[in-house]
Motif scaffolding. Structure first.
Motif, PDB file in Angstrom:
ATOM      1  N   CYS A 195      -6.399  15.614 -50.251  1.00 36.30           N
ATOM      2  CA  CYS A 195      -5.960  14.889 -49.061  1.00 36.30           C
ATOM      3  C   CYS A 195      -6.966  15.019 -47.928  1.00 36.30           C
ATOM      4  O   CYS A 195      -7.741  15.971 -47.870  1.00 36.30           O
ATOM      5  CB  CYS A 195      -4.591  15.382 -48.601  1.00 36.30           C
ATOM      6  SG  CYS A 195      -4.556  17.121 -48.098  1.00 36.30           S
ATOM      7  N   THR A 196      -6.940  14.048 -47.022  1.00 39.90           N
ATOM      8  CA  THR A 196      -7.712  14.132 -45.798  1.00 39.90           C
ATOM      9  C   THR A 196      -6.887  14.829 -44.722  1.00 39.90           C
ATOM     10  O   THR A 196      -5.678  15.039 -44.878  1.00 39.90           O
ATOM     11  CB  THR A 196      -8.132  12.735 -45.318  1.00 39.90           C
ATOM     12  OG1 THR A 196      -6.954  11.938 -45.096  1.00 39.90           O
ATOM     13  CG2 THR A 196      -9.012  12.048 -46.359  1.00 39.90           C
ATOM     14  N   ASP A 197      -7.546  15.175 -43.604  1.00 42.99           N
ATOM     15  CA  ASP A 197      -6.832  15.937 -42.576  1.00 42.99           C
ATOM     16  C   ASP A 197      -5.835  15.099 -41.789  1.00 42.99           C
ATOM     17  O   ASP A 197      -5.084  15.626 -40.978  1.00 42.99           O
ATOM     18  CB  ASP A 197      -7.807  16.650 -41.634  1.00 42.99           C
ATOM     19  CG  ASP A 197      -8.585  15.702 -40.739  1.00 42.99           C
ATOM     20  OD1 ASP A 197      -8.581  14.474 -40.989  1.00 42.99           O
ATOM     21  OD2 ASP A 197      -9.221  16.184 -39.779  1.00 42.99           O
ATOM     22  N   GLY A 198      -5.815  13.790 -42.057  1.00 38.20           N
ATOM     23  CA  GLY A 198      -4.758  12.970 -41.481  1.00 38.20           C
ATOM     24  C   GLY A 198      -3.388  13.367 -41.985  1.00 38.20           C
ATOM     25  O   GLY A 198      -2.372  13.115 -41.325  1.00 38.20           O
ATOM     26  N   LEU A 199      -3.348  14.009 -43.150  1.00 35.02           N
ATOM     27  CA  LEU A 199      -2.092  14.578 -43.645  1.00 35.02           C
ATOM     28  C   LEU A 199      -1.863  15.970 -43.075  1.00 35.02           C
ATOM     29  O   LEU A 199      -0.816  16.246 -42.482  1.00 35.02           O
ATOM     30  CB  LEU A 199      -2.093  14.645 -45.178  1.00 35.02           C
ATOM     31  CG  LEU A 199      -0.851  15.319 -45.785  1.00 35.02           C
ATOM     32  CD1 LEU A 199       0.385  14.456 -45.574  1.00 35.02           C
ATOM     33  CD2 LEU A 199      -1.047  15.618 -47.270  1.00 35.02           C
TER      34      LEU A 199
END
Length: 243
Positions: A195-199
């Motif tokens: 996952c990206t840090d947007g999650l």
């Protein structure tokens, strides 16, 4: 073999999605979170995906962590070159997290145990779902995470630190890139999240753990959770199950 779900969303604040995700057969998964002015972040993350695909497809199986690392280093060269050639792309870069789950080769029937290999740069993450927790496999290459490792910040303090998004490593940012790599055994039933840090900036590990444990559509439900908490960034996830 694996099964997987993937999803990406621009979020509720940003105008464009600078994340890129990809699945390369067999059983290779990539997330990249681009950064840079205007559309440069989108360019960087897309170049990362395209270069890794080309580099891996040029190498016969089996692949390992060093092959994944070499693909990221080639992407680093390409992004740096593009940024130096085009002033509008100056300062662009991207995170990169790659997971490859190797299958036993027909030429090596004696090797039955499956292994996973990963290569990683930045603050996107690779997690493994365990029975009682969500275990982060990769490290965050960020200024704030360095402070946590040094004991100068707690994990809770790090979540709200004003410099939490300052990276110490990014693909396309430096000539001498330090790529984190590793390998470990996997078995049927294992579940992984890229996952990206947007999650992870929107949803804490406990809630991610609960979603992965309880839902039939984890990728979509993780995106929905990030949006329900504000959706301040692009958010991308790949959920991988080992069969």
């Amino acid at each position: 073999m694996t099964k997987y779900e993937q999803a990406t969303n621009v979020g509720l604040i940003r105008k464009q999605n600078e994340d890129s995700i990809a699945v390369i057969e067999p059983n290779t998964f990539i997330v990249a979170d681009g950064m840079g002015g205007q559309a440069a972040g989108e360019v960087a993350s897309r170049m990362l995906i395209e270069t890794v695909k080309n580099e891996l497809n040029a190498v016969p199986l089996p692949w390992n962590e060093e092959i994944l690392k070499a693909a990221i280093l080639k992407a680093n060269e390409n992004i740096l070159y593009e940024a130096r050639k085009n002033s509008e792309y100056e300062g662009m870069g991207t995170t990169a997290t790659i997971l490859h789950i190797a299958q036993p080769q027909e030429s090596q029937p004696q090797i039955i145990t499956q292994r996973a290999f990963y290569a990683h740069v930045g603050d996107s993450r690779l997690y493994k779902l365990e029975s009682d927790r969500l275990r982060q496999i990769t490290s965050d290459h960020s200024y704030v995470e360095d402070l946590v490792r040094q004991g100068e910040l707690t994990e809770e303090e790090a979540r709200s630190h004003p410099m939490k998004n300052v990276l110490t490593q990014a693909v396309g940012a430096v000539d001498n890139l330090d790529v984190e790599v590793g390998t470990f055994k996997v078995k049927s039933g294992d579940l992984f999240l890229l996952c990206t840090d947007g999650l992870t900036n929107m949803v804490n590990d406990e809630e991610i753990f609960n979603i992965l444990h309880s839902t039939k559509n984890p990728a979509d439900d993780l995106i929905a959770a990030a949006l329900s908490h504000g959706g301040k960034d692009n958010v991308s996830v790949i959920v991988v199950g080992v069969l």
